[in-house]
Design an enzyme around this catalytic site. Structure first.
Site, short mmCIF file in Angstrom:
data_model
loop_
_atom_site.label_atom_id
_atom_site.label_comp_id
_atom_site.label_asym_id
_atom_site.label_seq_id
_atom_site.Cartn_x
_atom_site.Cartn_y
_atom_site.Cartn_z
N ARG A 100 1.45 11.76 -9.37
CA ARG A 100 2.04 10.51 -9.32
C ARG A 100 3.34 10.29 -9.75
NH1 ARG A 100 -2.51 7.10 -7.66
NH2 ARG A 100 -4.53 7.66 -8.56
N ASP A 140 -3.83 5.80 6.47
CA ASP A 140 -4.08 7.04 6.99
C ASP A 140 -5.03 6.61 8.32
OD1 ASP A 140 -4.35 9.95 7.21
OD2 ASP A 140 -6.30 9.58 5.94
N PHE A 149 -1.30 16.18 3.89
CA PHE A 149 -1.78 15.60 2.56
C PHE A 149 -0.59 15.46 1.71
CE2 PHE A 149 -3.70 14.76 -1.48
CZ PHE A 149 -4.35 13.88 -1.10
N GLU A 166 0.74 -1.26 -0.08
CA GLU A 166 -0.06 0.05 0.15
C GLU A 166 0.78 1.22 0.15
OE1 GLU A 166 -2.41 1.56 -0.81
OE2 GLU A 166 -4.20 1.48 0.49
N ASP A 167 0.50 2.24 -0.55
CA ASP A 167 1.18 3.38 -0.53
C ASP A 167 1.13 4.06 0.72
OD1 ASP A 167 -1.55 4.13 -0.75
OD2 ASP A 167 -1.36 5.45 -2.37
P1 5GP Z 1 -7.33 5.23 5.06
O1 5GP Z 1 -8.46 4.26 4.73
O2 5GP Z 1 -6.10 4.57 5.49
O3 5GP Z 1 -7.63 6.48 5.35
O4 5GP Z 1 -6.74 5.42 3.55
C1 5GP Z 1 -5.99 5.19 2.85
C2 5GP Z 1 -6.19 5.69 1.34
O5 5GP Z 1 -6.15 7.12 1.24
C3 5GP Z 1 -4.70 5.59 0.78
O6 5GP Z 1 -4.50 4.27 0.04
C4 5GP Z 1 -4.77 6.60 -0.26
O7 5GP Z 1 -5.41 6.46 -1.31
C5 5GP Z 1 -5.36 7.80 0.48
N1 5GP Z 1 -4.62 8.83 1.13
C6 5GP Z 1 -4.57 8.81 2.63
N2 5GP Z 1 -3.67 10.09 2.89
C7 5GP Z 1 -3.32 10.39 1.71
C8 5GP Z 1 -2.41 11.39 1.44
O8 5GP Z 1 -1.80 12.23 2.41
N3 5GP Z 1 -1.96 11.68 0.16
C9 5GP Z 1 -2.78 11.03 -0.77
N4 5GP Z 1 -2.29 11.36 -2.07
N5 5GP Z 1 -3.49 10.06 -0.45
C10 5GP Z 1 -3.86 9.95 0.92
#
Ligand code: 5GP
Length: 187
Positions: free
Chosen positions: A171, A109, A158, A105-106
């Site tokens: 990207r 959050d 972010f 995963e990238d």
């Molecule tokens: P979660 O479900 O953990 O809140 O969110 C995960 C997804 O939210 C990540 O795979 C990504 O797509 C997006 N995301 C969360 N924080 C960021 C951020 O700081 N930048 C970007 N570009 N995407 C984020």
């Protein structure tokens, strides 16, 4: 640097992780996974699209007969905050029964997306499931999710670059930076 890329960099408040730091961390993680999974052939499950750049670097840093799978899930749209609703938009191509899965995963959050996905994959018979994430924002967690491999813990901001987007842009930046709030606040 080409002009268009320079224009993308001007939308950043600051660089958070440089491409050199990323390369080193990915190499280190590849070595760790190689040791931890010695004698095994884990399935690397990339989460589209944000993980693609990390994924392609990480898989080449792992010295094992890995196989590839991809899923696409959405919980975000083009906004900068999670909606809390997870939808599978592209599913696995092969059966994962008895396989050792590493979710690539990238960024984690709130943890909502991976928490949902991990439960979903466990129900489909994977032998083991671990999470490898490039970035982790532990301060933002809303669910109790264990991340097994983390390259960088980052503060609540972010970020874009190295696969991470805002509205499908940024990207292709080699570094990871904090997007200037003026870019998304004008939407
Ligand atoms: P979660 O479900 O953990 O809140 O969110 C995960 C997804 O939210 C990540 O795979 C990504 O797509 C997006 N995301 C969360 N924080 C960021 C951020 O700081 N930048 C970007 N570009 N995407 C984020």
């Amino acid at each position: 640097m080409i002009d268009q890329t320079a224009a993308l960099y001007r939308d950043l408040d600051r660089i958070l992780v440089t491409k050199e730091e990323i390369a080193e961390a990915v190499r280190r993680l590849g070595r760790r996974i190689t040791e931890d999974y010695a004698g095994k052939a884990p399935v690397l499950l990339g989460i589209l699209k944000g993980a693609i750049v990390f994924y392609s670097d990480l898989m080449r840093a792992i010295d094992l007969p890995v196989t590839s799978e991809f899923m696409a899930v959405s919980s975000y749209g083009s906004a900068t905050k999670t909606s809390g609703v997870v939808q599978i938009r592209k599913d696995l191509d092969h059966d994962i029964t008895g396989k050792d899965l590493i979710i690539v995963e990238d960024i984690v959050d709130s943890g909502v997306t991976l928490n949902y996905l991990k439960g979903h994959l466990a129900n489909r018979g994977a032998a083991s499931i671990r999470i490898a994430t490039l970035l982790d924002k532990p301060g933002r967690r809303r669910v109790d999710l264990k991340t097994d491999y983390v390259c960088f813990e980052i503060p609540d901001a972010f970020v874009v670059g190295y696969g991470l987007d805002y509205d499908e842009k940024y990207r292709n930046l080699p570094d990871i930076g904090v997007l200037a709030p003026r870019v998304y606040q004008k939407d």
